[in-house]
Design a protein around this motif. Structure first.
Motif, short mmCIF file in Angstrom:
data_model
loop_
_atom_site.label_atom_id
_atom_site.label_comp_id
_atom_site.label_asym_id
_atom_site.label_seq_id
_atom_site.Cartn_x
_atom_site.Cartn_y
_atom_site.Cartn_z
N LEU A 19 0.82 -1.22 0.00
CA LEU A 19 0.00 0.00 0.00
C LEU A 19 0.86 1.27 0.00
CD1 LEU A 19 -2.84 -0.98 2.50
CD2 LEU A 19 -3.09 -0.54 0.04
N HIS A 20 2.16 1.15 0.29
CA HIS A 20 3.07 2.29 0.32
C HIS A 20 2.51 3.43 1.17
CE1 HIS A 20 5.53 0.33 -2.67
NE2 HIS A 20 4.44 0.14 -3.41
N LEU A 21 2.18 3.12 2.41
CA LEU A 21 1.54 4.08 3.30
C LEU A 21 2.52 5.11 3.83
CD1 LEU A 21 -0.65 1.56 5.30
CD2 LEU A 21 -1.36 3.05 3.42
N ALA A 22 2.00 6.30 4.07
CA ALA A 22 2.78 7.40 4.63
C ALA A 22 1.95 8.09 5.69
CB ALA A 22 3.15 8.38 3.52
N PRO A 23 2.60 8.82 6.58
CA PRO A 23 1.83 9.59 7.57
C PRO A 23 0.80 10.49 6.88
CG PRO A 23 4.15 9.59 8.14
CD PRO A 23 4.04 8.97 6.77
N GLY A 24 -0.39 10.50 7.45
CA GLY A 24 -1.46 11.34 6.91
C GLY A 24 -2.28 10.69 5.82
N ALA A 25 -1.94 9.47 5.42
CA ALA A 25 -2.69 8.81 4.35
C ALA A 25 -4.11 8.49 4.80
CB ALA A 25 -1.98 7.52 3.92
N ILE A 26 -5.00 8.51 3.84
CA ILE A 26 -6.40 8.13 4.07
C ILE A 26 -6.62 6.81 3.35
CG2 ILE A 26 -8.81 8.75 3.70
CD1 ILE A 26 -7.89 11.70 3.76
N VAL A 27 -7.01 5.79 4.12
CA VAL A 27 -7.12 4.44 3.59
C VAL A 27 -8.52 3.91 3.88
CG1 VAL A 27 -6.16 2.10 3.71
CG2 VAL A 27 -4.66 4.08 4.04
N VAL A 28 -9.03 3.14 2.93
CA VAL A 28 -10.30 2.44 3.12
C VAL A 28 -10.00 0.95 3.19
CG1 VAL A 28 -12.58 1.90 2.19
CG2 VAL A 28 -11.62 4.20 1.89
N ASP A 29 -10.42 0.32 4.27
CA ASP A 29 -10.37 -1.13 4.38
C ASP A 29 -11.80 -1.59 4.10
OD1 ASP A 29 -10.27 -3.80 5.04
OD2 ASP A 29 -9.01 -3.51 6.81
N GLY A 30 -12.04 -2.05 2.89
CA GLY A 30 -13.38 -2.39 2.45
C GLY A 30 -13.93 -3.66 3.06
N VAL A 50 -6.08 8.46 8.45
CA VAL A 50 -7.45 8.03 8.75
C VAL A 50 -7.71 6.70 8.06
CG1 VAL A 50 -9.89 8.58 8.41
CG2 VAL A 50 -8.28 10.39 9.00
N LEU A 51 -8.40 5.82 8.76
CA LEU A 51 -8.83 4.55 8.18
C LEU A 51 -10.34 4.47 8.27
CD1 LEU A 51 -8.28 1.72 7.02
CD2 LEU A 51 -8.18 0.90 9.37
N LEU A 52 -10.97 4.32 7.12
CA LEU A 52 -12.40 4.06 7.05
C LEU A 52 -12.57 2.56 6.88
CD1 LEU A 52 -15.38 4.91 6.80
CD2 LEU A 52 -14.97 5.26 4.33
N GLY A 53 -13.16 1.92 7.88
CA GLY A 53 -13.36 0.47 7.85
C GLY A 53 -14.79 0.13 7.51
N LEU A 54 -14.98 -0.54 6.39
CA LEU A 54 -16.31 -0.96 5.95
C LEU A 54 -16.50 -2.44 6.19
CD1 LEU A 54 -16.35 0.68 2.38
CD2 LEU A 54 -16.95 1.73 4.57
N ARG A 74 -9.31 8.59 14.39
CA ARG A 74 -8.56 8.18 13.19
C ARG A 74 -9.18 6.93 12.57
NH1 ARG A 74 -3.02 6.90 14.23
NH2 ARG A 74 -2.99 6.73 11.97
N PHE A 75 -9.93 6.15 13.34
CA PHE A 75 -10.63 4.99 12.80
C PHE A 75 -12.12 5.30 12.74
CE2 PHE A 75 -13.06 1.02 13.47
CZ PHE A 75 -12.81 0.45 12.23
N ARG A 76 -12.69 5.09 11.59
CA ARG A 76 -14.13 5.29 11.39
C ARG A 76 -14.73 4.00 10.85
NH1 ARG A 76 -13.80 11.03 8.13
NH2 ARG A 76 -12.32 12.03 9.56
N ALA A 77 -15.67 3.46 11.57
CA ALA A 77 -16.33 2.22 11.15
C ALA A 77 -17.64 2.56 10.47
CB ALA A 77 -16.58 1.33 12.36
N MET A 78 -17.95 1.82 9.41
CA MET A 78 -19.20 2.06 8.69
C MET A 78 -19.79 0.74 8.22
SD MET A 78 -19.93 4.50 5.38
CE MET A 78 -19.45 5.97 6.26
N HIS A 79 -21.07 0.56 8.51
CA HIS A 79 -21.79 -0.63 8.04
C HIS A 79 -22.12 -0.42 6.57
CE1 HIS A 79 -25.33 -3.39 7.73
NE2 HIS A 79 -24.41 -4.17 8.29
N ALA A 80 -21.29 -1.00 5.71
CA ALA A 80 -21.46 -0.82 4.26
C ALA A 80 -20.68 -1.91 3.55
CB ALA A 80 -20.96 0.56 3.83
N SER A 81 -21.02 -2.10 2.29
CA SER A 81 -20.32 -3.05 1.44
C SER A 81 -19.26 -2.30 0.64
CB SER A 81 -21.30 -3.70 0.48
OG SER A 81 -20.61 -4.45 -0.51
N PHE A 82 -18.17 -2.98 0.35
CA PHE A 82 -17.13 -2.36 -0.48
C PHE A 82 -17.64 -2.04 -1.88
CE2 PHE A 82 -16.43 -6.96 -0.90
CZ PHE A 82 -16.44 -7.11 -2.28
N ARG A 83 -18.72 -2.68 -2.30
CA ARG A 83 -19.27 -2.36 -3.62
C ARG A 83 -19.86 -0.95 -3.65
NH1 ARG A 83 -24.48 -6.34 -3.87
NH2 ARG A 83 -25.67 -5.31 -2.26
N ASP A 84 -20.13 -0.40 -2.47
CA ASP A 84 -20.63 0.98 -2.36
C ASP A 84 -19.54 1.93 -1.88
OD1 ASP A 84 -23.25 0.11 -3.06
OD2 ASP A 84 -23.53 -0.60 -1.01
#
Length: 132
Positions: A19-30, A50-54, A74-84
């Protein structure tokens, strides 16, 4: 609901390295599951990434939220499908995404919990097969 997810990601470091992550990156874990990849993602994007976890599984979201509570907002959880994904990113108020992780498949926790409707070999034979 149990926070005891038993899934251990395979090739964890190698996956996160790609993923080549760096400080401040915004990532979605679908497919955040119990948060197996999430801790390392949040550590590598510190101090302000920030990590948005779906996930569609409420038990998984509960487990991930409990496991990652120390990361605060920094972690945000969301009830959703990666298709959305587009709609979820917009709903979270994110203006950009620097990386997306999709660990597709079922987790050990899902396979090992008979009431979930999954079967794997003889271990799940006491529960009815649920193909939803």
């Amino acid at each position: 609901m149990s926070t005891a997810f038993h899934h251990s990601p395979v090739l964890l470091s190698e996956t996160i390295d790609l993923l080549h992550l760096a400080p401040g990156a915004i990532v979605v874990d679908g497919t955040v599951g119990g948060g197996g990849h999430a801790t390392l993602i949040l550590e590598r994007t510190a101090p302000d990434g920030v990590l948005l976890g779906l996930d569609r599984d409420p038990e998984a979201l509960h487990a991930a939220t409990a496991r990652l509570a120390g990361f605060g907002a920094r972690f945000r959880a969301m009830h959703a499908s990666f298709r959305d994904l587009d709609e979820a990113v917009a709903a979270a108020g994110l203006q950009r995404v620097d990386g997306v992780l999709l660990d597709l498949g079922v987790s050990s926790h899902q396979l090992d919990t008979p009431g979930r409707g999954f079967r794997f070999g003889e271990t799940g034979s006491e529960a009815p097969l649920d193909m939803r």
